[in-house]
Design an enzyme around this catalytic site. Sequence first.
Site, short mmCIF file in Angstrom:
data_model
loop_
_atom_site.label_atom_id
_atom_site.label_comp_id
_atom_site.label_asym_id
_atom_site.label_seq_id
_atom_site.Cartn_x
_atom_site.Cartn_y
_atom_site.Cartn_z
N GLN A 114 0.81 -1.19 0.17
CA GLN A 114 0.17 -0.05 0.23
C GLN A 114 0.80 1.41 -0.06
O GLN A 114 0.36 2.40 -0.17
CB GLN A 114 -0.93 0.25 1.32
CG GLN A 114 -1.83 -1.16 1.26
CD GLN A 114 -2.43 -1.42 2.46
OE1 GLN A 114 -3.52 -0.57 2.82
NE2 GLN A 114 -1.90 -2.02 3.47
N ASN A 115 2.27 1.20 0.11
CA ASN A 115 3.19 2.17 0.28
C ASN A 115 3.33 2.85 -1.29
O ASN A 115 3.67 1.90 -2.10
CB ASN A 115 4.39 1.78 0.92
CG ASN A 115 4.11 1.42 2.37
OD1 ASN A 115 2.84 1.75 2.86
ND2 ASN A 115 4.95 0.59 2.97
N ASP A 117 6.31 4.76 -1.69
CA ASP A 117 7.60 5.24 -1.64
C ASP A 117 8.76 4.59 -2.46
O ASP A 117 9.78 5.12 -2.32
CB ASP A 117 7.83 5.19 -0.01
CG ASP A 117 7.82 3.88 0.38
OD1 ASP A 117 7.99 2.84 -0.17
OD2 ASP A 117 7.39 3.80 1.89
N HIS A 132 -1.67 1.33 -4.15
CA HIS A 132 -1.99 2.73 -3.95
C HIS A 132 -1.23 3.45 -4.88
O HIS A 132 -1.19 4.57 -4.56
CB HIS A 132 -2.07 2.84 -2.43
CG HIS A 132 -3.19 2.37 -1.84
ND1 HIS A 132 -3.17 2.49 -0.42
CD2 HIS A 132 -4.35 1.87 -2.26
CE1 HIS A 132 -4.05 1.81 -0.05
NE2 HIS A 132 -5.01 1.53 -1.13
N CYS A 140 -1.80 7.29 -17.02
CA CYS A 140 -2.61 7.82 -18.03
C CYS A 140 -4.08 7.26 -17.37
O CYS A 140 -4.43 6.18 -17.30
CB CYS A 140 -2.58 7.24 -19.45
SG CYS A 140 -3.77 7.62 -20.48
N CYS A 161 -0.83 11.94 -22.09
CA CYS A 161 -0.16 10.38 -22.56
C CYS A 161 0.31 10.50 -24.02
O CYS A 161 -0.38 10.59 -24.87
CB CYS A 161 -1.39 9.52 -22.36
SG CYS A 161 -0.88 7.83 -22.73
N CYS A 164 -1.76 7.89 -26.05
CA CYS A 164 -3.05 7.79 -26.29
C CYS A 164 -3.87 9.18 -26.24
O CYS A 164 -4.89 9.52 -26.57
CB CYS A 164 -4.10 6.72 -25.64
SG CYS A 164 -4.23 7.32 -23.88
N THR A 202 0.35 -2.86 8.51
CA THR A 202 -0.68 -2.38 8.16
C THR A 202 -1.56 -2.51 9.10
O THR A 202 -2.01 -3.34 9.87
CB THR A 202 -1.10 -2.86 6.73
OG1 THR A 202 -2.42 -2.17 6.41
CG2 THR A 202 -1.60 -4.26 7.00
N ASN A 227 3.31 -6.65 13.67
CA ASN A 227 2.91 -5.49 13.89
C ASN A 227 3.05 -5.29 15.36
O ASN A 227 2.43 -6.13 15.97
CB ASN A 227 1.40 -5.30 13.46
CG ASN A 227 0.85 -3.98 13.18
OD1 ASN A 227 1.03 -3.24 14.25
ND2 ASN A 227 0.09 -3.60 12.21
P1 OAD Z 1 -1.59 2.88 8.87
O1 OAD Z 1 -1.14 4.31 9.48
O2 OAD Z 1 -3.20 2.84 8.90
O3 OAD Z 1 -1.26 1.83 9.91
C1 OAD Z 1 0.21 1.65 10.23
C2 OAD Z 1 0.39 0.13 10.82
O4 OAD Z 1 1.65 0.15 11.16
C3 OAD Z 1 -0.28 0.45 12.05
O5 OAD Z 1 -1.22 -0.65 12.41
C4 OAD Z 1 1.01 0.29 13.15
O6 OAD Z 1 0.77 -0.18 14.45
C5 OAD Z 1 2.10 -0.40 12.35
N1 OAD Z 1 3.29 0.00 12.72
C6 OAD Z 1 3.82 0.99 13.24
N2 OAD Z 1 5.29 0.98 13.19
C7 OAD Z 1 5.77 -0.26 12.66
C8 OAD Z 1 6.95 -0.85 12.64
N3 OAD Z 1 8.03 -0.44 12.88
N4 OAD Z 1 6.61 -2.20 12.11
C9 OAD Z 1 5.69 -2.81 11.77
N5 OAD Z 1 4.48 -2.21 12.03
C10 OAD Z 1 4.33 -0.88 12.21
O7 OAD Z 1 -1.17 2.51 7.56
P2 OAD Z 1 -1.69 1.46 6.25
O8 OAD Z 1 -2.37 0.41 6.87
O9 OAD Z 1 -0.69 1.31 5.26
O10 OAD Z 1 -3.91 5.14 1.59
O11 OAD Z 1 -2.85 2.39 5.57
C11 OAD Z 1 -3.43 1.89 4.65
C12 OAD Z 1 -3.78 3.08 3.86
O12 OAD Z 1 -4.49 4.37 4.59
C13 OAD Z 1 -2.54 3.73 3.08
O13 OAD Z 1 -1.99 3.18 2.06
C14 OAD Z 1 -3.19 5.30 2.55
C15 OAD Z 1 -3.94 5.67 3.93
O14 OAD Z 1 -5.13 6.27 3.56
C16 OAD Z 1 -3.94 5.95 0.45
O15 OAD Z 1 -3.64 7.04 0.82
C17 OAD Z 1 -4.79 5.57 -0.70
#
Ligand code: OAD
Length: 263
Positions: A114-115, A117, A132, A140, A161, A164, A202, A227
């Site tokens: 989902q990252n 980066d 994401h 495009c 693009c 196209c 996540t 996590n």
């Molecule tokens: P979140 O910020 O919702 O969750 C991050 C998770 O990482 C949490 O459950 C933390 O406990 C855990 N965490 C923190 N530090 C950690 C570490 N060092 N090692 C392992 N786990 C750790 O982030 P996402 O679940 O990625 O989407 O969020 C999902 C989506 O929400 C993102 O891709 C973004 C956001 O809206 C878009 O922007 C489309």
Amino acid sequence: MHEPDELSNAIEAAAAAIARSGHAVALVGAGLSAESGIPTFRGGEGIWTKLGEPTFDGWELFNQDPAAWWQEAISFKQEFAEFNRAIDDATPNAGHRAMADLEAMGRLAHIITQNIDNLHQRAGSRHITEIHGNRYLVRCMSCGARDRLESVRLDRLPPLCPECGGFLKNDTVMFGEPIPEDALRECYRQTALCDLFLVVGTSAVVYPAAEFPVIACRRGVPLIEINPEETPLSGLASVVIRATAGQSLPAIVERLVPGRGRR
Ligand code: OAD
């Protein structure tokens, strides 16, 4: 967090499950990149916690007036400047490198991240679906072709693009924007193929990403969660590692190939 023995047992169980698997897939979230200095979205230091979640109208605004949307994007919203700078300054951490090692060892078939980066690629992983998007690409909106953001000329907005003539947009998926079809198809394909799911860093609250481990679990695929905090998937996981990704992924690699987890 675990007691030291509990943690070591969980790492051992995770390594054994990975060694037994034939097609392990990982779902990754912002927690993996936290140890590279990129803030997560939710939780105490999360950027949505601090700044509030973006509105759902970004996608609508792009569709109404792509040129105005690009003008706004170029002027680089000050509130997200710190977050964008953290991504640009980040380098892969031990967790990213361990995931690349697992792939190189033939123990991790695919990463659904989902990252945005680009740190998996920089760590050496090859089989990645960025559900994401990627901050350094454009896409495009008509044919779905992607190109590097830095190669796009922004003297006339919106950029078009070269394949196209459709409107280009930053590849990062905005709130309200549909997940790109090719990425979504690959996520479901990997979910159907996998015989082990690693869920790393996540909060598992954003869909459809959070759904893939649940779908796999319904057909009896074991889940490993890495996590420090509990998530909605914790109850489904057969192994739960309550430690950071940067600590636990290298420890798993070390169990599989002694000496390899220390780089
Ligand atoms: P979140 O910020 O919702 O969750 C991050 C998770 O990482 C949490 O459950 C933390 O406990 C855990 N965490 C923190 N530090 C950690 C570490 N060092 N090692 C392992 N786990 C750790 O982030 P996402 O679940 O990625 O989407 O969020 C999902 C989506 O929400 C993102 O891709 C973004 C956001 O809206 C878009 O922007 C489309």
